[in-house]
Design a protein around this motif. Structure first.
Motif, PDB file in Angstrom:
ATOM      1  N   GLY A 154       0.809  -1.216   0.000  1.00 43.76           N
ATOM      2  CA  GLY A 154       0.000   0.000   0.000  1.00 43.76           C
ATOM      3  C   GLY A 154       0.841   1.264   0.000  1.00 43.76           C
ATOM      4  N   VAL A 155       1.919   1.272   0.757  1.00 43.39           N
ATOM      5  CA  VAL A 155       2.714   2.492   0.886  1.00 43.39           C
ATOM      6  C   VAL A 155       3.852   2.539  -0.136  1.00 43.39           C
ATOM      7  CG1 VAL A 155       4.115   3.864   2.468  1.00 43.39           C
ATOM      8  CG2 VAL A 155       2.153   2.591   3.334  1.00 43.39           C
ATOM      9  N   ARG A 172       0.322   7.325   5.475  1.00 47.37           N
ATOM     10  CA  ARG A 172      -0.835   7.344   4.578  1.00 47.37           C
ATOM     11  C   ARG A 172      -0.644   8.394   3.480  1.00 47.37           C
ATOM     12  NH1 ARG A 172      -5.655   8.506   7.642  1.00 47.37           N
ATOM     13  NH2 ARG A 172      -4.350   9.054   9.405  1.00 47.37           N
ATOM     14  N   ALA A 173      -0.048   9.491   3.866  1.00 48.16           N
ATOM     15  CA  ALA A 173       0.226  10.543   2.867  1.00 48.16           C
ATOM     16  C   ALA A 173       1.240  10.052   1.839  1.00 48.16           C
ATOM     17  CB  ALA A 173       0.739  11.793   3.569  1.00 48.16           C
ATOM     18  N   ALA A 174       2.232   9.319   2.337  1.00 47.04           N
ATOM     19  CA  ALA A 174       3.266   8.782   1.435  1.00 47.04           C
ATOM     20  C   ALA A 174       2.661   7.805   0.438  1.00 47.04           C
ATOM     21  CB  ALA A 174       4.366   8.100   2.247  1.00 47.04           C
ATOM     22  N   ALA A 175       1.631   7.099   0.877  1.00 47.96           N
ATOM     23  CA  ALA A 175       0.989   6.135  -0.018  1.00 47.96           C
ATOM     24  C   ALA A 175       0.236   6.868  -1.127  1.00 47.96           C
ATOM     25  CB  ALA A 175       0.022   5.252   0.780  1.00 47.96           C
ATOM     26  N   VAL A 176      -0.284   8.054  -0.816  1.00 44.59           N
ATOM     27  CA  VAL A 176      -1.097   8.781  -1.796  1.00 44.59           C
ATOM     28  C   VAL A 176      -0.211   9.650  -2.700  1.00 44.59           C
ATOM     29  CG1 VAL A 176      -2.964  10.477  -2.082  1.00 44.59           C
ATOM     30  CG2 VAL A 176      -3.053   8.806  -0.217  1.00 44.59           C
ATOM     31  N   GLY A 196     -10.773  -2.340  -0.515  1.00 46.96           N
ATOM     32  CA  GLY A 196      -9.718  -1.698  -1.308  1.00 46.96           C
ATOM     33  C   GLY A 196     -10.207  -0.440  -1.993  1.00 46.96           C
ATOM     34  N   ASN A 197      -9.245   0.358  -2.375  1.00 48.48           N
ATOM     35  CA  ASN A 197      -9.550   1.589  -3.078  1.00 48.48           C
ATOM     36  C   ASN A 197      -9.630   1.277  -4.563  1.00 48.48           C
ATOM     37  OD1 ASN A 197      -9.471   4.078  -4.345  1.00 48.48           O
ATOM     38  ND2 ASN A 197      -8.182   4.974  -2.754  1.00 48.48           N
ATOM     39  N   LYS A 198     -10.723   1.691  -5.204  1.00 49.32           N
ATOM     40  CA  LYS A 198     -10.920   1.360  -6.612  1.00 49.32           C
ATOM     41  C   LYS A 198      -9.780   1.860  -7.499  1.00 49.32           C
ATOM     42  CE  LYS A 198     -14.833   0.491  -9.556  1.00 49.32           C
ATOM     43  NZ  LYS A 198     -16.230   0.732  -9.808  1.00 49.32           N
ATOM     44  N   LYS A 199      -9.253   3.056  -7.184  1.00 52.59           N
ATOM     45  CA  LYS A 199      -8.207   3.644  -8.012  1.00 52.59           C
ATOM     46  C   LYS A 199      -6.973   2.740  -8.080  1.00 52.59           C
ATOM     47  CE  LYS A 199      -9.071   8.575  -8.006  1.00 52.59           C
ATOM     48  NZ  LYS A 199      -8.694   9.856  -7.431  1.00 52.59           N
ATOM     49  N   LYS A 200      -6.708   2.026  -6.972  1.00 52.44           N
ATOM     50  CA  LYS A 200      -5.503   1.197  -6.949  1.00 52.44           C
ATOM     51  C   LYS A 200      -5.702  -0.055  -7.771  1.00 52.44           C
ATOM     52  CE  LYS A 200      -3.736   2.883  -2.599  1.00 52.44           C
ATOM     53  NZ  LYS A 200      -3.601   2.616  -1.184  1.00 52.44           N
TER      54      LYS A 200
END
Lengths: 422, 301
Positions: free
Chosen positions: B42-43, B183-187, B297-301
């Motif tokens: 994730g990250v 979490r910011a690093a993941a985005v 999960g996040n759809k974008k990923k």
């Protein structure tokens, strides 16, 4: 043109060549000749991964015998040279290694120390090439029992599934009658050996003790770390007895995890592969009273020869022999004897010398403590099969009962006829 | 399929409780390992195929500490910490070089490390499997009988410990500055760098944490399972299934998926004992068809 040196280039070359020849003749060259003259034995086996102990204990057993043979002068000065290579337990790799032994290394014989899947692959290679092959690990019965798989140049020196099944069922049946063990479950690894061993055991058990009921079967995959779901199944079904052909680390994990549920208080465990030193010593607080066949323990057969074998091996390698060690030790003993008897490496002559041969052995329970390579299917019989119960410390197994080979042979014959193999 | 057996089990308190506890124990141990895997993905965006090998290292380190000290708690803590430190070195020396590399390169590197570690443990600890670390003395007691269900106290301890770890992980990720940065690093890692945050520190910390969790899973598994080279190979497959079902990169998804897999294995053994492995894959296939991004999960990923 004036000569710079009193020796011509031709003189120097001549002198160098002569010196090199003399040097080579006195040291290197005979060594090369000698090496070329060696009796080469190729050994495909497993030396890496989770079953590396197989290849290591096989190599130990071979080196122990071959060192003695070579030290005593070999075969008219010809030494045995072992070429041991890793197949990583992969059938296609075992076949490739075997082909290389035959085509590139020009080996005189193969000692195949592969598990069952790879042994079938090796069998096809040596059938094609006609190279003498001694199987020392595979326990799958069909390898030598099925006439369509059998070949003139392959001999089996390992224990065989059907022999163990009869022996185990005979022992279990006695306890079924004594203790009323009617409800049975099984747990076996989910591949050919596990399925085959479990089915044959229950087929035989039903013969010895009709009325036995199978209330559940667990098939964890090979090397599964967690057996909780199978153990809760056992706890739920409350069987009187459990048959297991799990082996090695898997068996250790299963027993350790089942102890947490007090499983063996109410259900007797019959674990065919438990009584090997590496397995028993790895179980934390090995419970008393688990039933197992004697894969290899120094206490069985209870003879000086067996204790001597255990001591010689342990002194050399600092560890007890395994089941695979004794199987390989018998194979190399037979091969060395055949080499001496025929004075040749001709595969046809060696095969003839092996066929039907009876030899005294530390694992023998035939006449005069002998084992025999049976004539018709070229497989080992009259080796020691015992069943006993565990105790937490050395010698780990007690009250060992010998399995009667007449019964084994009789039921094996019946089973082979039913299979259409006899 | 023995559907009646499953029905009988569900209406029997003994069977229901016994299977549910078994399922929880399987699920929670799986969660420890899978949460590390999903966190790293994730990250960092790295599919860490070597995660199973780190689980194996946890088992070996724990066994070693147990052999030296004879203290179970110490063996679990030091074993897991040892893997965390190893993970840090692994990330700094190798993984950090392939963050922007193609997937194939990442897989090849991780697979090479798996092979190296599998052989290395055999060189150091021998080729034969090692006995389990063992259960601490306090848990070497007869199992509990609750509504006639047999429950080993040690399993309750494992479940409890895993829950606590899960809560700590949730706390770190949602309530701490480090968690917010992760979490910011993941985005948007570039934005984070632009703000003057040391992204390498974040990445190394996450990988270390993921490795620690794998090591903890291995150390706990070693308490009742044999320790052997290659033992991480089976757990990595299950961990990936959990990651796919839960949603790549989602820790809460990994928690939910681990519980689903644990229960599926436990109750599947009642209803379809010959298909428990298949059941796991079946669930994964169903999730992929119905909700490809995974349960959480996040759809974008």
């Amino acid at each position: 043109m004036k000569k710079l040196n009193k020796y011509s280039r031709r003189d120097i070359l001549k002198t160098s060549a002569s010196t090199a020849s003399v040097f080579a003749l006195s040291t290197g060259f005979p060594t090369i000749l000698k090496a070329e003259n060696n009796i080469k034995i190729g050994v495909p086996t497993i030396l890496s991964g989770r079953v590396a102990q197989l290849g290591i204990s096989v190599s130990n057993a071979l080196n122990m015998a071959v060192d003695n043979f070579n030290k005593s002068g070999g075969l008219d000065g010809r030494n045995i040279e072992l070429i041991i290579r890793d197949s990583r337990a992969k059938p296609d790799e075992a076949a490739r290694v075997c082909r290389n032994f035959i085509n590139s290394d020009k080996v005189d014989a193969i000692i195949n120390a592969e598990a069952s899947g790879a042994s079938f692959a090796v069998q096809e290679v040596i059938r094609e090439s006609g190279t003498l092959c001694l199987h020392t690990v595979s326990e799958t019965t069909s390898l030598t029992a099925d006439p369509s798989i059998r070949t003139w140049n392959a001999f089996r020196f390992s224990r065989q599934g059907i022999h163990d099944a009869v022996g185990s069922a005979e022992y279990a049946a006695k306890l079924v009658k004594e203790k009323g063990l009617k409800k049975w479950m099984s747990i076996g690894p989910d591949y050919a050996y596990g399925r085959d061993s479990t089915k044959t055991f229950f087929d035989m058990l039903q013969k010895f003790a009709p009325g036995v009921e199978i209330v559940g079967q667990g098939w964890p995959k090979l090397f599964q770390p967690d057996y909780t779901e199978v153990i809760t199944q056992i706890v739920r079904e409350k069987p009187d007895a459990i048959y297991s052909c799990l082996w090695g680390g898997d068996l250790v994990s299963f027993v350790n995890q089942a102890i947490l549920y007090d499983t063996f208080k109410n259900s007797e465990l019959f674990a065919i592969n438990l009584a090997d030193y590496t397995t028993m010593s790895a179980i934390k607080n090995l419970p008393k009273g688990l039933h197992s066949a004697t894969r290899y323990v120094a206490a069985w057969p209870n003879t000086q020869d067996n204790r001597d074998y255990d001591k010689a091996y342990t002194d050399l390698y600092g560890d007890h022999p395994t089941n695979w060690s004794w199987e390989t030790s018998i194979a190399i003993d037979y091969l060395i004897n055949a080499l001496k008897e025929t004075g040749s490496t001709d595969n046809k002559k060696l095969a003839e010398a092996l066929k039907g041969k009876t030899r005294k052995s530390f694992m023998g329970v035939g006449e005069g403590n002998s084992v025999t390579i049976r004539n018709n299917d070229q497989t080992l019989v009259d080796y020691s099969i015992g069943w006993g119960t565990t105790i937490p410390n050395d010698p780990f197994v007690k009250d060992i009962q010998s399995v009667d080979w007449n019964t084994i042979k009789e039921l094996e014959k019946e089973w082979l006829i039913n299979k259409g193999w006899l | 399929m023995e559907i009646f057996a499953l029905f009988d089990c569900i209406i029997s308190p003994a069977c229901l409780l016994s299977q549910a506890t078994g399922g929880l124990k399987i699920g929670m141990l799986l969660f420890l390992v899978a949460s590390g895997l999903t966190l790293v993905f994730g990250v960092l965006g790295v599919i860490n195929f070597a995660h199973g090998a780190l689980y194996m290292l946890g088992a070996y380190f724990s066994w070693q500490v147990m052999t030296l000290t004879g203290h179970f708690g110490l063996s679990v803590i030091l074993g897991s910490l040892g893997v965390g430190i190893f993970g840090l070195l692994f990330e700094r020396t190798l993984i950090s070089r392939i963050y922007n590399a193609e997937l194939l390169v990442q897989i090849l590197l991780c697979y090479s490390v798996v092979l190296i570690l599998d052989d290395l443990v055999m060189i150091i600890w021998g080729d034969e499997f090692l006995s389990s670390v063992g259960v601490p003395e306090v848990f070497q007691v007869p199992p509990l009988f609750i509504f006639d269900a047999i429950i080993p106290p040690f399993h309750l301890a494992i479940i409890g410990m895993s829950f606590i770890v899960g809560i700590i992980l949730w706390f770190i990720m949602t309530k701490t500055r480090f968690g917010r940065l992760v979490r910011a690093a993941a985005v948007n890692p570039k934005m984070l760098e632009a703000l003057g945050i040391n992204i390498n520190f974040i990445r190394a910390g996450v990988f270390m944490l993921g490795s620690f969790l794998a090591g903890l899973g291995g150390a706990l598994a070693a308490s009742v399972g044999s320790v052997v080279s290659g033992m991480g190979n089976s757990i990595i497959i299950e961990s990936f299934i959990v990651t796919v079902i839960g949603g790549m990169g989602s820790i809460s998804g990994a928690f939910l998926a681990s519980l689903i897999i644990g229960m599926a294995r436990s109750f599947g053994a009642v209803a379809m004992p010959l298909f428990t492995d298949g059941l796991m894959f079946l669930i994964m296939v169903l999730v992929l068809v119905i909700r490809p991004q995974g349960l959480m999960g996040n759809k974008k990923k």
